[in-house]
Design a protein around this motif. Structure first.
Motif, mmCIF file in Angstrom:
data_model
loop_
_atom_site.group_PDB
_atom_site.id
_atom_site.type_symbol
_atom_site.label_atom_id
_atom_site.label_comp_id
_atom_site.label_asym_id
_atom_site.label_seq_id
_atom_site.Cartn_x
_atom_site.Cartn_y
_atom_site.Cartn_z
ATOM 1 N N ASP A 95 0.849 -1.179 0.000
ATOM 2 C CA ASP A 95 0.000 0.000 0.000
ATOM 3 C C ASP A 95 0.890 1.236 0.000
ATOM 4 N N ALA A 96 0.461 2.278 -0.707
ATOM 5 C CA ALA A 96 1.270 3.497 -0.833
ATOM 6 C C ALA A 96 1.508 4.163 0.516
ATOM 7 N N THR A 97 0.618 3.942 1.477
ATOM 8 C CA THR A 97 0.756 4.587 2.788
ATOM 9 C C THR A 97 1.271 3.630 3.864
ATOM 10 N N ALA A 98 1.606 2.411 3.489
ATOM 11 C CA ALA A 98 2.068 1.420 4.475
ATOM 12 C C ALA A 98 3.462 1.770 4.962
ATOM 13 N N PRO A 99 3.706 1.663 6.260
ATOM 14 C CA PRO A 99 5.052 1.911 6.782
ATOM 15 C C PRO A 99 6.051 0.892 6.225
ATOM 16 N N TYR A 100 7.272 1.323 6.019
ATOM 17 C CA TYR A 100 8.298 0.463 5.433
ATOM 18 C C TYR A 100 8.637 -0.727 6.318
ATOM 19 N N LYS A 101 8.417 -0.617 7.623
ATOM 20 C CA LYS A 101 8.808 -1.712 8.516
ATOM 21 C C LYS A 101 8.113 -3.029 8.151
ATOM 22 N N TYR A 102 6.893 -2.960 7.610
ATOM 23 C CA TYR A 102 6.198 -4.188 7.203
ATOM 24 C C TYR A 102 6.813 -4.758 5.930
ATOM 25 N N THR A 103 7.147 -3.897 4.982
ATOM 26 C CA THR A 103 7.811 -4.347 3.756
ATOM 27 C C THR A 103 9.176 -4.948 4.093
ATOM 28 N N ASN A 104 9.862 -4.346 5.046
ATOM 29 C CA ASN A 104 11.174 -4.840 5.463
ATOM 30 C C ASN A 104 11.066 -6.252 6.039
ATOM 31 N N LYS A 105 9.990 -6.534 6.755
ATOM 32 C CA LYS A 105 9.792 -7.886 7.299
ATOM 33 C C LYS A 105 9.688 -8.907 6.160
ATOM 34 N N VAL A 106 8.981 -8.537 5.106
ATOM 35 C CA VAL A 106 8.810 -9.442 3.967
ATOM 36 C C VAL A 106 10.145 -9.657 3.266
ATOM 37 N N ILE A 107 10.902 -8.590 3.060
ATOM 38 C CA ILE A 107 12.204 -8.694 2.395
ATOM 39 C C ILE A 107 13.157 -9.555 3.212
ATOM 40 N N THR A 108 13.165 -9.375 4.518
ATOM 41 C CA THR A 108 14.035 -10.163 5.397
ATOM 42 C C THR A 108 13.660 -11.642 5.353
ATOM 43 N N ALA A 109 12.364 -11.930 5.410
ATOM 44 C CA ALA A 109 11.912 -13.325 5.349
ATOM 45 C C ALA A 109 12.280 -13.954 4.007
ATOM 46 N N ALA A 110 12.175 -13.188 2.939
ATOM 47 C CA ALA A 110 12.548 -13.704 1.613
ATOM 48 C C ALA A 110 14.040 -14.017 1.562
ATOM 49 N N GLY A 111 14.857 -13.123 2.098
ATOM 50 C CA GLY A 111 16.300 -13.332 2.110
ATOM 51 C C GLY A 111 16.698 -14.573 2.894
ATOM 52 N N LYS A 112 16.004 -14.838 3.988
ATOM 53 C CA LYS A 112 16.302 -16.027 4.795
ATOM 54 C C LYS A 112 15.973 -17.315 4.049
ATOM 55 N N ASN A 113 15.075 -17.218 3.065
ATOM 56 C CA ASN A 113 14.680 -18.393 2.288
ATOM 57 C C ASN A 113 15.330 -18.438 0.915
ATOM 58 N N GLY A 114 16.291 -17.572 0.676
ATOM 59 C CA GLY A 114 17.030 -17.607 -0.584
ATOM 60 C C GLY A 114 16.292 -17.004 -1.771
ATOM 61 N N ILE A 115 15.257 -16.230 -1.513
ATOM 62 C CA ILE A 115 14.532 -15.555 -2.594
ATOM 63 C C ILE A 115 15.169 -14.178 -2.757
#
Length: 163
Positions: A132-152
């Protein structure tokens, strides 16, 4: 009648009527077009996408994991608990990072298995974040971190083209 007259009368021209074959070809074509499975990205209407000048349409949906990131303060649909990240294909929310990591791991394994079994056309599993355009970055960062831990490592951020 003589032999020459009989021989001339027996020479008839044979021709093949092509119209039934053409009809059959069109029916087969229609059958395959109707039964072709189009892979599309599931979009949640509650995500108000940001705009970007250099955005482009997502061409291939093969090998794609779609995750929606919402602004918990501006949630219109009460079925979404505040502060959660949602998997678009299953409409499943994650209350913590461990659940999100497990989901990404499972989806990645499923997609790679399908690729190996069916020979699907994609190079690697990609994560498509529809934030969402107004979503805080901390939620997006959680997704990116989880992806990195799984090799995505191939991550696509969804944005609409600027008008």
């Amino acid at each position: 009648m003589g032999k020459k007259a009989l021989k001339a009368a027996d020479d008839t021209e044979a021709s093949v009527d092509m119209s039934p074959m053409i009809d059959c070809c069109f029916l087969l074509l229609i059958f395959f077009v109707v039964n072709a499975t189009a892979i599309t990205v599931k979009k949640d209407k509650n995500v108000k996408m940001p705009t970007a000048v250099a955005s482009d349409e997502l061409k291939k949906a093969n090998g794609l994991i779609v995750v929606n990131v919402f602004n918990p303060d501006k949630m219109k649909d009460s079925s979404y608990p505040a502060g959660t990240i949602w998997a678009s294909d299953e409409r499943k929310g994650f209350s913590n990072e461990a659940e999100l990591e497990e989901y990404l791991k499972t989806r990645k394994e499923e997609l790679e298995k399908k690729k190996n079994e069916k020979g699907q056309e994609f190079e690697e599993v990609r994560l498509y974040i529809r934030g969402d355009a107004t979503a805080p970055y901390k939620y997006t960062n959680k997704v990116i971190t989880a992806a990195g831990k799984n090799g995505i490592t191939n991550i696509v951020f969804g944005a609409l083209p600027t008008k």
